[in-house]
Design an enzyme around this catalytic site. Sequence first.
Site, mmCIF file in Angstrom:
data_model
loop_
_atom_site.group_PDB
_atom_site.id
_atom_site.type_symbol
_atom_site.label_atom_id
_atom_site.label_comp_id
_atom_site.label_asym_id
_atom_site.label_seq_id
_atom_site.Cartn_x
_atom_site.Cartn_y
_atom_site.Cartn_z
ATOM 1 N N TYR A 140 -4.181 11.261 2.039
ATOM 2 C CA TYR A 140 -3.158 11.883 2.884
ATOM 3 C C TYR A 140 -3.206 13.411 2.798
ATOM 4 O O TYR A 140 -2.711 14.111 3.672
ATOM 5 C CB TYR A 140 -1.752 11.410 2.493
ATOM 6 C CG TYR A 140 -1.499 9.926 2.699
ATOM 7 C CD1 TYR A 140 -2.357 9.150 3.478
ATOM 8 C CD2 TYR A 140 -0.411 9.295 2.122
ATOM 9 C CE1 TYR A 140 -2.131 7.800 3.649
ATOM 10 C CE2 TYR A 140 -0.182 7.943 2.301
ATOM 11 C CZ TYR A 140 -1.044 7.200 3.061
ATOM 12 O OH TYR A 140 -0.818 5.856 3.242
ATOM 13 N N LYS A 197 -10.537 0.599 -5.596
ATOM 14 C CA LYS A 197 -11.619 -0.007 -4.804
ATOM 15 C C LYS A 197 -12.923 0.530 -5.417
ATOM 16 O O LYS A 197 -13.741 1.176 -4.755
ATOM 17 C CB LYS A 197 -11.430 0.409 -3.332
ATOM 18 C CG LYS A 197 -12.311 -0.312 -2.348
ATOM 19 C CD LYS A 197 -11.954 -1.767 -2.149
ATOM 20 C CE LYS A 197 -12.945 -2.413 -1.189
ATOM 21 N NZ LYS A 197 -12.920 -3.867 -1.212
ATOM 22 N N ASP A 229 -8.013 -5.107 -2.355
ATOM 23 C CA ASP A 229 -7.979 -6.256 -1.438
ATOM 24 C C ASP A 229 -7.554 -7.515 -2.190
ATOM 25 O O ASP A 229 -6.737 -8.305 -1.712
ATOM 26 C CB ASP A 229 -9.323 -6.436 -0.707
ATOM 27 C CG ASP A 229 -10.522 -6.167 -1.593
ATOM 28 O OD1 ASP A 229 -10.351 -5.748 -2.753
ATOM 29 O OD2 ASP A 229 -11.663 -6.381 -1.123
ATOM 30 N N ASP A 253 1.204 3.139 -1.249
ATOM 31 C CA ASP A 253 2.037 3.118 -0.051
ATOM 32 C C ASP A 253 2.036 1.715 0.551
ATOM 33 O O ASP A 253 3.090 1.125 0.855
ATOM 34 C CB ASP A 253 1.435 4.139 0.943
ATOM 35 C CG ASP A 253 2.356 4.446 2.103
ATOM 36 O OD1 ASP A 253 3.499 3.975 2.096
ATOM 37 O OD2 ASP A 253 1.907 5.163 3.023
ATOM 38 N N ASP A 257 5.059 -1.682 -0.047
ATOM 39 C CA ASP A 257 5.754 -2.334 1.071
ATOM 40 C C ASP A 257 5.548 -3.853 1.004
ATOM 41 O O ASP A 257 6.470 -4.634 1.248
ATOM 42 C CB ASP A 257 5.238 -1.815 2.418
ATOM 43 C CG ASP A 257 6.028 -0.595 2.885
ATOM 44 O OD1 ASP A 257 6.617 0.097 2.031
ATOM 45 O OD2 ASP A 257 6.050 -0.324 4.103
#
Length: 364
Positions: A140, A197, A229, A253, A257
């Site tokens: 970001y 990852k 994943d 992030d 959620d």
Amino acid sequence: MKTYKIAVIAGDGIGPEVTGAAVEVLEKAGQLEGFGFEFTSCDAGGCAIDKYGIPLPEATLDACRASDAVLLGAVGGPKWDNVEPSLRPERALLGLRSGLGLYSNLRPAIMFKELAAASPVKNVDTMDILIVRELTGGIYFGKHGRSDSVETLSDGSVKGMTAYDTEEYSTAEITRILKEGFRYAQGRSKKLTLVDKANVLESSRLWREIASSMAPEYPDVTLDYLYVDNCSMQLIHRPSSFDVIVTSNMFGDILSDEAGMITGSIGMLPSASLGAPGTPGMYEPVHGSAPDIAGTGKANPIATILSASMLLRWSLGETAASDRIEKAVRDTLADGFRTVDIAASESDKIVDTAGMTAAVIERI
Ligand code: NAD
């Protein structure tokens, strides 16, 4: 009597309703534990745009810096959807994060057994996960932009416009957030999962190297690693097996959620954003300003009440008051009180924002 300074940014939509509830709860808990508060009301978000033409006035940032902690409702709404991007209400959040140096975002996802029926996942009995998300680095904030390319792809077409966003992390950024992860794991069930990852990303491999080099300093913590994943599947498959997850900005992030939704309603999820020790932390519900229900009394105040409880624990060290609030929320749910977003059975006692707040205060 000890008095703590709290900056309150109510914000937009349901923000004033839910922060109002949390302030009442803080006052009650403080009264019973022998301390008080000085609340300073500050503007940020859409309401600040209306008053001052900018989403984050300097006076708000100054008031936050001069406080022991910040309590935030939510910002934004359709009224400001078409303002210039650099003036959008949400810019206030980025300004507060960078202005207060908040680099770690704590998002607990706790399954209250009374709300199991409201969870979209079957047969979740218990879940108590703390996601520690890095907040100021990664993709970001890395280099991004666009370029034109005349290279050809395997099918012969020319690449043309190319956009890029860069995942970049330094040793210092990784080390400070991992320290937080280890520290929180030590205070809980001593299990830390680094989600990355590393099979593909160089930045993830650096996270792993640093984590494994730090692990001997925390011999009481079991460290394990999971690809993001796989983690997204395991959160649904075996949510109760996780304790503390530490991860990068973007993975955190998304995963927070996902974990949050397992608990039943976005109206139940608190969060904290913290910086260096001794600097004010910022506490806010995970949800937004919910303009669709603003002013109707339907807002569930529990996410903000639990954020206030985190504020007491993490910024003020008032653990007894924090415990009181958490127990009161559990007791309120056990006694059947529900705002409409968490109602699932006919025996529920449906209450509005004020009714839920009163029920929690009564049980404190
Ligand atoms: P939202 O979280 O505001 O609402 C999503 C849905 O959840 C809505 O149906 C809403 O009614 C419901 N909901 C949210 N909080 C609730 C609560 N406490 N009790 C009961 N129901 C609740 O997300 P959105 O609709 O995507 O965004 C609305 C505005 O909020 C937008 O302007 C967005 O940019 C902003 N936003 C702000 C923040 C923040 O301030 N941190 C975070 C997310 C969204």
